[in-house]
Scaffold this active site. Sequence first.
Site, PDB file in Angstrom:
ATOM      1  N   PRO A  13     -60.430  18.025  47.100  1.00  0.00           N
ATOM      2  CA  PRO A  13     -61.277  17.740  48.262  1.00  0.00           C
ATOM      3  C   PRO A  13     -60.716  16.747  49.278  1.00  0.00           C
ATOM      4  O   PRO A  13     -61.276  16.609  50.362  1.00  0.00           O
ATOM      5  CB  PRO A  13     -62.531  17.147  47.613  1.00  0.00           C
ATOM      6  CG  PRO A  13     -62.018  16.494  46.368  1.00  0.00           C
ATOM      7  CD  PRO A  13     -60.891  17.348  45.883  1.00  0.00           C
ATOM      8  N   ASP A  36     -53.338  24.219  54.498  1.00  0.00           N
ATOM      9  CA  ASP A  36     -54.520  24.184  55.372  1.00  0.00           C
ATOM     10  C   ASP A  36     -54.745  22.797  55.941  1.00  0.00           C
ATOM     11  O   ASP A  36     -54.246  21.812  55.419  1.00  0.00           O
ATOM     12  CB  ASP A  36     -55.761  24.551  54.552  1.00  0.00           C
ATOM     13  CG  ASP A  36     -55.951  26.054  54.471  1.00  0.00           C
ATOM     14  OD1 ASP A  36     -55.303  26.774  55.234  1.00  0.00           O
ATOM     15  OD2 ASP A  36     -56.771  26.493  53.639  1.00  0.00           O
ATOM     16  N   LYS A  58     -56.960  25.379  59.892  1.00  0.00           N
ATOM     17  CA  LYS A  58     -58.093  25.939  60.629  1.00  0.00           C
ATOM     18  C   LYS A  58     -59.054  24.824  60.929  1.00  0.00           C
ATOM     19  O   LYS A  58     -59.388  24.057  60.040  1.00  0.00           O
ATOM     20  CB  LYS A  58     -58.824  26.966  59.782  1.00  0.00           C
ATOM     21  CG  LYS A  58     -58.040  28.177  59.480  1.00  0.00           C
ATOM     22  CD  LYS A  58     -58.883  29.059  58.604  1.00  0.00           C
ATOM     23  CE  LYS A  58     -58.152  30.338  58.283  1.00  0.00           C
ATOM     24  NZ  LYS A  58     -58.933  31.190  57.427  1.00  0.00           N
ATOM     25  N   GLY A  89     -57.584  23.703  50.709  1.00  0.00           N
ATOM     26  CA  GLY A  89     -58.526  22.618  50.444  1.00  0.00           C
ATOM     27  C   GLY A  89     -59.525  23.000  49.351  1.00  0.00           C
ATOM     28  O   GLY A  89     -59.977  24.147  49.278  1.00  0.00           O
ATOM     29  N   GLY A  90     -59.858  22.045  48.487  1.00  0.00           N
ATOM     30  CA  GLY A  90     -60.856  22.291  47.444  1.00  0.00           C
ATOM     31  C   GLY A  90     -60.382  23.314  46.445  1.00  0.00           C
ATOM     32  O   GLY A  90     -59.281  23.216  45.912  1.00  0.00           O
ATOM     33  N   ASP A  91     -61.205  24.321  46.206  1.00  0.00           N
ATOM     34  CA  ASP A  91     -60.862  25.423  45.309  1.00  0.00           C
ATOM     35  C   ASP A  91     -60.601  26.672  46.158  1.00  0.00           C
ATOM     36  O   ASP A  91     -61.355  26.941  47.100  1.00  0.00           O
ATOM     37  CB  ASP A  91     -62.032  25.689  44.341  1.00  0.00           C
ATOM     38  CG  ASP A  91     -61.694  26.823  43.389  1.00  0.00           C
ATOM     39  OD1 ASP A  91     -61.153  26.533  42.318  1.00  0.00           O
ATOM     40  OD2 ASP A  91     -61.955  27.996  43.734  1.00  0.00           O
ATOM     41  N   MET A 170     -69.988  23.564  55.087  1.00  0.00           N
ATOM     42  CA  MET A 170     -69.893  23.898  56.515  1.00  0.00           C
ATOM     43  C   MET A 170     -71.229  23.677  57.209  1.00  0.00           C
ATOM     44  O   MET A 170     -71.649  24.460  58.060  1.00  0.00           O
ATOM     45  CB  MET A 170     -69.404  25.343  56.700  1.00  0.00           C
ATOM     46  CG  MET A 170     -67.962  25.519  56.237  1.00  0.00           C
ATOM     47  SD  MET A 170     -67.441  27.222  56.122  1.00  0.00           S
ATOM     48  CE  MET A 170     -67.764  27.577  54.413  1.00  0.00           C
ATOM     49  N   ALA A 199     -65.503  13.281  51.886  1.00  0.00           N
ATOM     50  CA  ALA A 199     -65.650  12.817  50.497  1.00  0.00           C
ATOM     51  C   ALA A 199     -64.302  12.597  49.829  1.00  0.00           C
ATOM     52  O   ALA A 199     -63.350  13.358  50.061  1.00  0.00           O
ATOM     53  CB  ALA A 199     -66.440  13.861  49.707  1.00  0.00           C
TER      54      ALA A 199
HETATM   55  C1  LIG Z   1     -63.979  26.379  54.641  1.00  0.00           C
HETATM   56  S1  LIG Z   1     -64.886  25.385  53.501  1.00  0.00           S
HETATM   57  C2  LIG Z   1     -63.681  25.227  52.242  1.00  0.00           C
HETATM   58  C3  LIG Z   1     -64.246  24.733  50.940  1.00  0.00           C
HETATM   59  C4  LIG Z   1     -63.174  24.487  49.900  1.00  0.00           C
HETATM   60  N1  LIG Z   1     -62.539  25.721  49.479  1.00  0.00           N
HETATM   61  C5  LIG Z   1     -63.713  23.755  48.682  1.00  0.00           C
HETATM   62  O1  LIG Z   1     -63.759  24.322  47.583  1.00  0.00           O
HETATM   63  O2  LIG Z   1     -64.080  22.570  48.841  1.00  0.00           O
HETATM   64  C6  LIG Z   1     -64.832  23.814  54.294  1.00  0.00           C
HETATM   65  C7  LIG Z   1     -66.065  22.990  53.988  1.00  0.00           C
HETATM   66  O3  LIG Z   1     -65.929  22.314  52.744  1.00  0.00           O
HETATM   67  C8  LIG Z   1     -66.588  21.080  52.802  1.00  0.00           C
HETATM   68  N2  LIG Z   1     -65.589  20.008  52.600  1.00  0.00           N
HETATM   69  C9  LIG Z   1     -64.269  20.147  52.446  1.00  0.00           C
HETATM   70  N3  LIG Z   1     -63.687  18.956  52.240  1.00  0.00           N
HETATM   71  C10 LIG Z   1     -64.685  18.034  52.263  1.00  0.00           C
HETATM   72  C11 LIG Z   1     -64.740  16.631  52.091  1.00  0.00           C
HETATM   73  N4  LIG Z   1     -63.645  15.914  51.862  1.00  0.00           N
HETATM   74  N5  LIG Z   1     -65.950  16.016  52.171  1.00  0.00           N
HETATM   75  C12 LIG Z   1     -67.075  16.725  52.374  1.00  0.00           C
HETATM   76  N6  LIG Z   1     -67.085  18.046  52.534  1.00  0.00           N
HETATM   77  C13 LIG Z   1     -65.907  18.705  52.475  1.00  0.00           C
HETATM   78  C14 LIG Z   1     -67.233  20.956  54.175  1.00  0.00           C
HETATM   79  O4  LIG Z   1     -68.553  21.455  54.077  1.00  0.00           O
HETATM   80  C15 LIG Z   1     -66.345  21.889  54.986  1.00  0.00           C
HETATM   81  O5  LIG Z   1     -67.018  22.357  56.133  1.00  0.00           O
END
Ligand SMILES: C[S@@+](CC[C@H](N)C(=O)[O-])C[C@H]1O[C@@H](n2cnc3c(N)ncnc32)[C@H](O)[C@@H]1O
Length: 261
Positions: A13, A36, A58, A89-91, A170, A199
């Site tokens: 994250p 990304d 993006k 980012g994230g998963d 999002m 976060a």
């Molecule tokens: C396109 S989605 C991708 C999510 C990602 N694949 C994941 O598993 O976290 C992007 C959204 O993830 C959330 N997000 C990603 N990084 C974040 C962070 N560091 N703090 C809070 N929300 C985050 C937000 O809601 C953001 O709009």
Amino acid sequence: MSHGMVYLVGAGPGDPRLLTLRGAELLRDADVVIYDRLAPPALLDLAPGSAERIYAGKKPGSSTLDQEEINDLIVSHAKQGKTVVRLKGGDPFVFGRGGEEALACAREGIPFEIVPGVTSAVAAPAYAGIPLTHRGLAASFAVVTATRREDTLEQLARIGAAVDTIVVLMAAGRLDETCSTLIKSGRPPGEPAALVQWATTSRQRSLVSTLSGLPGEATSAGFGPPATLLVGQVASLAWELAWFGAVGEAEGSETGGNLTS
Ligand SMILES: C[S@@+](CC[C@H](N)C(=O)[O-])C[C@H]1O[C@@H](n2cnc3c(N)ncnc32)[C@H](O)[C@@H]1O
């Protein structure tokens, strides 16, 4: 020439230390890293100096490359026999379009591996001190998106009526509609709700309010993406459990997380 290999790697994250060991191992071996906007930049340092680094970032509402171009980029590098790390980012499989990238590989006969990452859907509540489930308060949770498709609002209303804790990704640009949809679905306007921005990073900040109060307060406080919205009784536990900044901070951080009321 035989095909290379594609690794769709979850970068976590924001705090680079939340990358998995498998992710780190693969980055050290990469010929190409396609990354990304929300993948922590420090992770690129793990790749060899000789590795090509390609930004496919993006921003909400715009993109440097469209999804098809990203798929083509991944596939064309793999066809040159390279080891490609697609750092997301994230998963990769949680609102990350990782499924589309994996399908592009599968359809071209390119071998691939999916490396899960710590999704913001669990990291944002963890770092804000909000348990997704908690005995007596919440026994179920759902992760949804607030992007601009009509059916997502209908889906949100259905989920609002069925699940204890709701995690909305999002959400930053659509807080008003999201919270009012949840209220229309039967959630009490005074139910606790929290927004967590950036976060796990030194820029993390959280806002804890109610479903009806949060959109206005978030606007006044200048909250924007990337942010995760949490709705449910568990959000009120942040008042006691918010720990980030008090007992632990991301490496190199100047300030910890703060709880804004
Ligand atoms: C396109 S989605 C991708 C999510 C990602 N694949 C994941 O598993 O976290 C992007 C959204 O993830 C959330 N997000 C990603 N990084 C974040 C962070 N560091 N703090 C809070 N929300 C985050 C937000 O809601 C953001 O709009």
